[in-house]
Motif scaffolding. Structure first.
Motif, mmCIF file in Angstrom:
data_model
loop_
_atom_site.group_PDB
_atom_site.id
_atom_site.type_symbol
_atom_site.label_atom_id
_atom_site.label_comp_id
_atom_site.label_asym_id
_atom_site.label_seq_id
_atom_site.Cartn_x
_atom_site.Cartn_y
_atom_site.Cartn_z
ATOM 1 N N MET A 115 0.822 -1.164 0.000
ATOM 2 C CA MET A 115 0.000 0.000 0.000
ATOM 3 C C MET A 115 0.878 1.244 0.000
ATOM 4 S SD MET A 115 -2.954 0.856 2.580
ATOM 5 C CE MET A 115 -4.226 -0.202 2.694
ATOM 6 N N THR A 116 0.615 2.134 -0.895
ATOM 7 C CA THR A 116 1.394 3.359 -0.976
ATOM 8 C C THR A 116 0.509 4.549 -0.647
ATOM 9 O OG1 THR A 116 0.929 3.647 -3.306
ATOM 10 C CG2 THR A 116 2.916 2.401 -2.750
ATOM 11 N N SER A 117 1.112 5.496 0.030
ATOM 12 C CA SER A 117 0.364 6.701 0.383
ATOM 13 C C SER A 117 0.345 7.646 -0.815
ATOM 14 C CB SER A 117 1.011 7.363 1.599
ATOM 15 O OG SER A 117 2.234 7.928 1.234
ATOM 16 N N PRO A 118 -0.535 8.647 -0.793
ATOM 17 C CA PRO A 118 -0.593 9.595 -1.923
ATOM 18 C C PRO A 118 0.722 10.362 -2.093
ATOM 19 C CG PRO A 118 -2.530 9.820 -0.507
ATOM 20 C CD PRO A 118 -1.610 8.854 0.152
ATOM 21 N N ASP A 119 1.417 10.636 -0.987
ATOM 22 C CA ASP A 119 2.694 11.345 -1.099
ATOM 23 C C ASP A 119 3.742 10.493 -1.801
ATOM 24 O OD1 ASP A 119 1.692 13.581 0.146
ATOM 25 O OD2 ASP A 119 2.423 13.006 2.137
ATOM 26 N N GLU A 120 3.790 9.217 -1.453
ATOM 27 C CA GLU A 120 4.762 8.321 -2.096
ATOM 28 C C GLU A 120 4.434 8.164 -3.582
ATOM 29 O OE1 GLU A 120 4.778 4.671 0.054
ATOM 30 O OE2 GLU A 120 5.691 5.573 1.835
ATOM 31 N N HIS A 121 3.160 8.077 -3.920
ATOM 32 C CA HIS A 121 2.758 7.953 -5.318
ATOM 33 C C HIS A 121 3.152 9.217 -6.096
ATOM 34 C CE1 HIS A 121 0.533 6.805 -8.844
ATOM 35 N NE2 HIS A 121 -0.155 7.960 -8.804
ATOM 36 N N PHE A 122 2.924 10.389 -5.496
ATOM 37 C CA PHE A 122 3.302 11.650 -6.127
ATOM 38 C C PHE A 122 4.806 11.721 -6.351
ATOM 39 C CE2 PHE A 122 4.650 16.106 -5.685
ATOM 40 C CZ PHE A 122 3.986 16.656 -6.770
ATOM 41 N N GLU A 123 5.582 11.319 -5.328
ATOM 42 C CA GLU A 123 7.048 11.336 -5.449
ATOM 43 C C GLU A 123 7.511 10.383 -6.551
ATOM 44 O OE1 GLU A 123 10.919 10.173 -2.728
ATOM 45 O OE2 GLU A 123 9.036 10.658 -1.732
ATOM 46 N N GLN A 124 6.927 9.224 -6.610
ATOM 47 C CA GLN A 124 7.302 8.232 -7.620
ATOM 48 C C GLN A 124 6.988 8.747 -9.026
ATOM 49 O OE1 GLN A 124 5.183 4.523 -7.237
ATOM 50 N NE2 GLN A 124 7.096 3.372 -7.533
ATOM 51 N N ARG A 125 5.839 9.373 -9.194
ATOM 52 C CA ARG A 125 5.453 9.908 -10.504
ATOM 53 C C ARG A 125 6.383 11.059 -10.904
ATOM 54 N NH1 ARG A 125 4.151 9.432 -15.402
ATOM 55 N NH2 ARG A 125 2.741 11.000 -16.213
ATOM 56 N N ALA A 126 6.765 11.920 -9.940
ATOM 57 C CA ALA A 126 7.677 13.026 -10.234
ATOM 58 C C ALA A 126 9.032 12.494 -10.678
ATOM 59 C CB ALA A 126 7.823 13.924 -9.012
ATOM 60 N N ARG A 127 9.523 11.429 -10.063
ATOM 61 C CA ARG A 127 10.806 10.836 -10.457
ATOM 62 C C ARG A 127 10.732 10.278 -11.882
ATOM 63 N NH1 ARG A 127 14.566 10.132 -6.277
ATOM 64 N NH2 ARG A 127 13.643 10.391 -4.228
ATOM 65 N N GLU A 128 9.644 9.626 -12.195
ATOM 66 C CA GLU A 128 9.493 9.071 -13.548
ATOM 67 C C GLU A 128 9.511 10.189 -14.588
ATOM 68 O OE1 GLU A 128 5.883 6.806 -13.532
ATOM 69 O OE2 GLU A 128 6.674 5.312 -12.134
ATOM 70 N N LEU A 129 8.779 11.271 -14.316
ATOM 71 C CA LEU A 129 8.749 12.386 -15.272
ATOM 72 C C LEU A 129 10.128 13.034 -15.394
ATOM 73 C CD1 LEU A 129 5.325 14.034 -14.364
ATOM 74 C CD2 LEU A 129 5.906 12.797 -16.455
ATOM 75 N N TRP A 130 10.859 13.124 -14.288
ATOM 76 C CA TRP A 130 12.190 13.721 -14.336
ATOM 77 C C TRP A 130 13.133 12.860 -15.179
ATOM 78 C CZ3 TRP A 130 17.048 12.230 -12.450
ATOM 79 C CH2 TRP A 130 18.017 13.236 -12.482
ATOM 80 N N ARG A 131 13.064 11.551 -14.995
ATOM 81 C CA ARG A 131 13.927 10.649 -15.773
ATOM 82 C C ARG A 131 13.609 10.740 -17.261
ATOM 83 N NH1 ARG A 131 13.107 6.498 -11.280
ATOM 84 N NH2 ARG A 131 14.913 6.893 -9.958
ATOM 85 N N GLU A 132 12.329 10.831 -17.600
ATOM 86 C CA GLU A 132 11.947 10.975 -19.007
ATOM 87 C C GLU A 132 12.499 12.274 -19.584
ATOM 88 O OE1 GLU A 132 7.815 10.656 -20.038
ATOM 89 O OE2 GLU A 132 7.560 8.972 -18.653
ATOM 90 N N ALA A 133 12.361 13.364 -18.850
ATOM 91 C CA ALA A 133 12.849 14.657 -19.331
ATOM 92 C C ALA A 133 14.363 14.654 -19.452
ATOM 93 C CB ALA A 133 12.392 15.768 -18.386
ATOM 94 N N ALA A 134 15.046 13.976 -18.549
ATOM 95 C CA ALA A 134 16.513 13.914 -18.601
ATOM 96 C C ALA A 134 16.970 13.126 -19.819
ATOM 97 C CB ALA A 134 17.052 13.285 -17.324
ATOM 98 N N GLN A 135 16.205 12.141 -20.274
ATOM 99 C CA GLN A 135 16.552 11.346 -21.447
ATOM 100 C C GLN A 135 16.384 12.151 -22.735
ATOM 101 O OE1 GLN A 135 17.914 8.306 -21.507
ATOM 102 N NE2 GLN A 135 17.842 8.205 -19.268
ATOM 103 N N ARG A 136 15.457 13.094 -22.744
ATOM 104 C CA ARG A 136 15.155 13.837 -23.968
ATOM 105 C C ARG A 136 15.900 15.172 -24.060
ATOM 106 N NH1 ARG A 136 8.786 13.076 -23.668
ATOM 107 N NH2 ARG A 136 9.194 14.407 -21.911
#
Length: 126
Positions: free
Chosen positions: A1-22
């Protein structure tokens, strides 16, 4: 079970990694240079502060030593305190001072002092 804060942090990391690749290489180089400069600036004030510690400490030690050397010598406080107390007692008493403690010239004009005392008492009653 993940809290909303952990989900938000995880999504922000994914978006950052995508932007860093491009990101293009020129922008990445400028970002790395800006990061290096920011890190150097952040560590520089600490280095300057450390550089001033030794001269400041030496100056403080010299000032303390100078104060210790040129401090006035302690005086005899017990005798001066007793003398001050006896002087205060003499001033507070309403009796005339002893002859050996006063100036002999004061006793030359006793008639004048008697007249002055009687004049003051008549003026105070009016």
């Amino acid at each position: 079970m993940t809290s909303p804060d952990e989900h938000f942090e995880q999504r922000a990391r994914e978006l950052w990694r995508e932007a860093a690749q491009r990101i293009d290489p020129a922008t990445a180089g400028r970002l790395r240079a800006a990061r290096r400069q920011a890190l150097e600036t952040a560590s520089a004030p600490a280095h300057r502060a450390v550089r001033w510690l030794i001269p400041t400490g030496a100056f403080a030690a010299i000032a303390l030593a100078a104060m210790m050397v040129w401090q006035p010598l302690p005086q005899h406080h017990a005798t001066s305190a007793m003398h001050a107390a006896s002087t205060a007692d003499d001033l507070d008493s309403e009796l005339p001072p002893d002859a050996d403690k006063t100036d002999p010239n004061l006793y030359q004009n006793l008639d004048f002092y008697g007249w002055l005392a009687s004049t003051d008492s008549h003026t105070a009653t009016r």
